[in-house]
Design an enzyme around this catalytic site. Sequence first.
Site, PDB file in Angstrom:
ATOM      1  N   ARG A  58       0.878  -1.264  -0.066  1.00  0.00           N
ATOM      2  CA  ARG A  58      -0.224   0.063  -0.084  1.00  0.00           C
ATOM      3  C   ARG A  58       0.886   1.194  -0.070  1.00  0.00           C
ATOM      4  NH1 ARG A  58      -5.234  -1.708   2.133  1.00  0.00           N
ATOM      5  NH2 ARG A  58      -5.683  -3.600   0.796  1.00  0.00           N
ATOM      6  N   GLU A 115       0.461   4.168   0.800  1.00  0.00           N
ATOM      7  CA  GLU A 115      -0.047   5.275   1.693  1.00  0.00           C
ATOM      8  C   GLU A 115       0.467   5.465   1.857  1.00  0.00           C
ATOM      9  OE1 GLU A 115      -3.228   3.894   4.219  1.00  0.00           O
ATOM     10  OE2 GLU A 115      -3.875   2.532   2.301  1.00  0.00           O
ATOM     11  N   ARG A 131      -0.498   2.361  12.787  1.00  0.00           N
ATOM     12  CA  ARG A 131      -1.254   1.230  12.521  1.00  0.00           C
ATOM     13  C   ARG A 131      -1.167   0.734  11.006  1.00  0.00           C
ATOM     14  NH1 ARG A 131      -7.748   1.003  12.688  1.00  0.00           N
ATOM     15  NH2 ARG A 131      -8.270   3.436  11.397  1.00  0.00           N
ATOM     16  N   HIS A 132      -0.772   1.981  10.518  1.00  0.00           N
ATOM     17  CA  HIS A 132       0.524   1.428   8.892  1.00  0.00           C
ATOM     18  C   HIS A 132       1.667   1.334   8.620  1.00  0.00           C
ATOM     19  CE1 HIS A 132      -3.748   4.292   8.671  1.00  0.00           C
ATOM     20  NE2 HIS A 132      -3.960   3.348   7.424  1.00  0.00           N
ATOM     21  N   GLU A 163      -9.710  -1.476  13.806  1.00  0.00           N
ATOM     22  CA  GLU A 163     -10.065  -2.732  12.086  1.00  0.00           C
ATOM     23  C   GLU A 163      -9.410  -3.721  12.259  1.00  0.00           C
ATOM     24  OE1 GLU A 163      -9.882  -3.375   7.428  1.00  0.00           O
ATOM     25  OE2 GLU A 163     -10.442  -0.795   8.604  1.00  0.00           O
ATOM     26  N   SER A 210     -11.998  -6.396   6.174  1.00  0.00           N
ATOM     27  CA  SER A 210     -12.613  -4.976   5.356  1.00  0.00           C
ATOM     28  C   SER A 210     -13.408  -6.114   4.891  1.00  0.00           C
ATOM     29  CB  SER A 210     -11.860  -3.918   4.995  1.00  0.00           C
ATOM     30  OG  SER A 210     -13.151  -3.493   3.739  1.00  0.00           O
ATOM     31  N   ARG A 233      -1.458  -6.356  12.373  1.00  0.00           N
ATOM     32  CA  ARG A 233      -2.499  -5.621  13.019  1.00  0.00           C
ATOM     33  C   ARG A 233      -2.611  -6.828  14.374  1.00  0.00           C
ATOM     34  NH1 ARG A 233      -6.358  -1.818  10.390  1.00  0.00           N
ATOM     35  NH2 ARG A 233      -4.535  -0.515   9.374  1.00  0.00           N
TER      36      ARG A 233
END
Length: 531
Positions: free
Chosen positions: A303, A305, A311-312, A454, A457, A505
């Site tokens: 990812r 991002e 948490r990323h 979370e 998903s 996670r």
Amino acid sequence: MTKDNVQGAGEEEQQAQSKKALKKQQKEAEKAAKKAEKQAKLAAEQQEADEDDFAKDRYGICPMVQSQQKLDRALVRVQDLTPEKAEQQIWVRARIHTSRAKGKQCFLVLRHQQFTVQALLAVGDRASKQMVKFAANLTKESIIDVEAVVKKVEQKIESCSQQDVELHVERIFVISQSEARLPLQLEDAVRPEGEGDEEGRATVNQDTRLDNRVIDLRTTTSQAIFRLQSGVCQLFRDTLINKGFVEIQTPKIISAASEGGANVFTVSYFKTSAYLAQSPQLYKQMCICADFDKVFCVGPVFRAEDSNTHRHLTEFVGLDIEMAFNYHYHEVIDSITDTMVQIFKGLRDRFQTEIQMVNKQYPSEPFKFLEPTLRLEYKEAVAMLKAAGVEMGDEEDLSTPNEKLLGRLVKDKYDTDFYVLDKYPLAVRPFYTMPDPNNPKYSNSYDMFMRGEEILSGAQRVHDAQLLTERAMHHGIDLEKIKAYIDSFRYGAPPHAGGGIGLERVTMLYLGLHNVRQTSMFPRDPKRLTP
């Protein structure tokens, strides 16, 4: 100034320089002579010591192991050193965790993985003074082989994992020597953060740990974290295989962004460009269309991002599931939640030692879950948040603080750390999500949460090519780029749903840790690409 004066000054300068050089040479010669004298004295002392040292064959530095010989020697693991082995003569290979010389004795703490045992050398008929001195001077983290007698102890050794025994060492050989200066001290790296602050002792910050990850991974806490994480993968695999799932391997270099978004890494691919997969989504669904019915995969997910949060990560391990169902996507939710419950039970029953070890450094409440798993609808969650004073729209996505608050509200009301949130607003979900047939503003999609964060998903996927095309156009996606994806559904596709779980996670939240980098062996984030 005349020519003669200049010449005279030059000569004086030369003479001064040569005097300096001479003095320097004399000093260096004196220094060398002293060094040689010292070395000769040391060599003489060593020779004398060697002559007097009756134990000189019982210790030393082994030649580098290059598979020169096969020794018929059984090594006992530190974790297997129990009172049942008392009075047995055994060989152990371990690292020197700490050493302390005291008069004619030397105490060592030996460590292998997350287990430690005390070892004692004392001057006597099996160990000479020189042997004890040799052991006391060994550097921390060196790997040694020791032959020792296992002895029961009257008083428990609280500082070691093997509290009921100690080793009385008779031979000690170095297999691999560590450099004396370590980039971080292991005892600092396992100290609970508050404790270090109170007592003025050092703790190790996250960047230092990650820069020296090989040393940090040796700590009892890291060993426990990653052994438990291995358990998560094994339980995930075993549970799904028992449910009739097939494990698949999917490509990570793909021609179009899997999620359709911009958060994708581009790589050069011969004369064109390719992307690193953000999800195995397309390939899981293709396998369902190819009649595999139930599939899962474990593999890296990328990812792009620029998120520097707790948490990323830019690369993490995805535990992905996809499954054909008969009539309702809740069949899939039930299957996934049962898989998670089996993982939680397996961790609770098989990994208590690891959980306790992590808790020593990072205390947390035991993880709670219900059977069957609590499932709330999105509307109910919004109502709970509004009742707690949060202002938000009915179809607004949950912010991170609201997710955490909801987790606390659910824990207070239902006493569970794990729950499902079902029926998300369609507007906040990807284009391939199946709309709710009873309310077009909502969708057949769900998230799963652990301790208010979370971890999964998922959704029922649109399995009809026409509806999928309409949804993609609604999201403004270039149809040409997802042509292969849409075409997968043109030849009959069973209704199906699935989801993706982040391994790091799950490990972080199960153990109640506060940063995903603690549960990623070699983490990748926007600021870290090494080691």
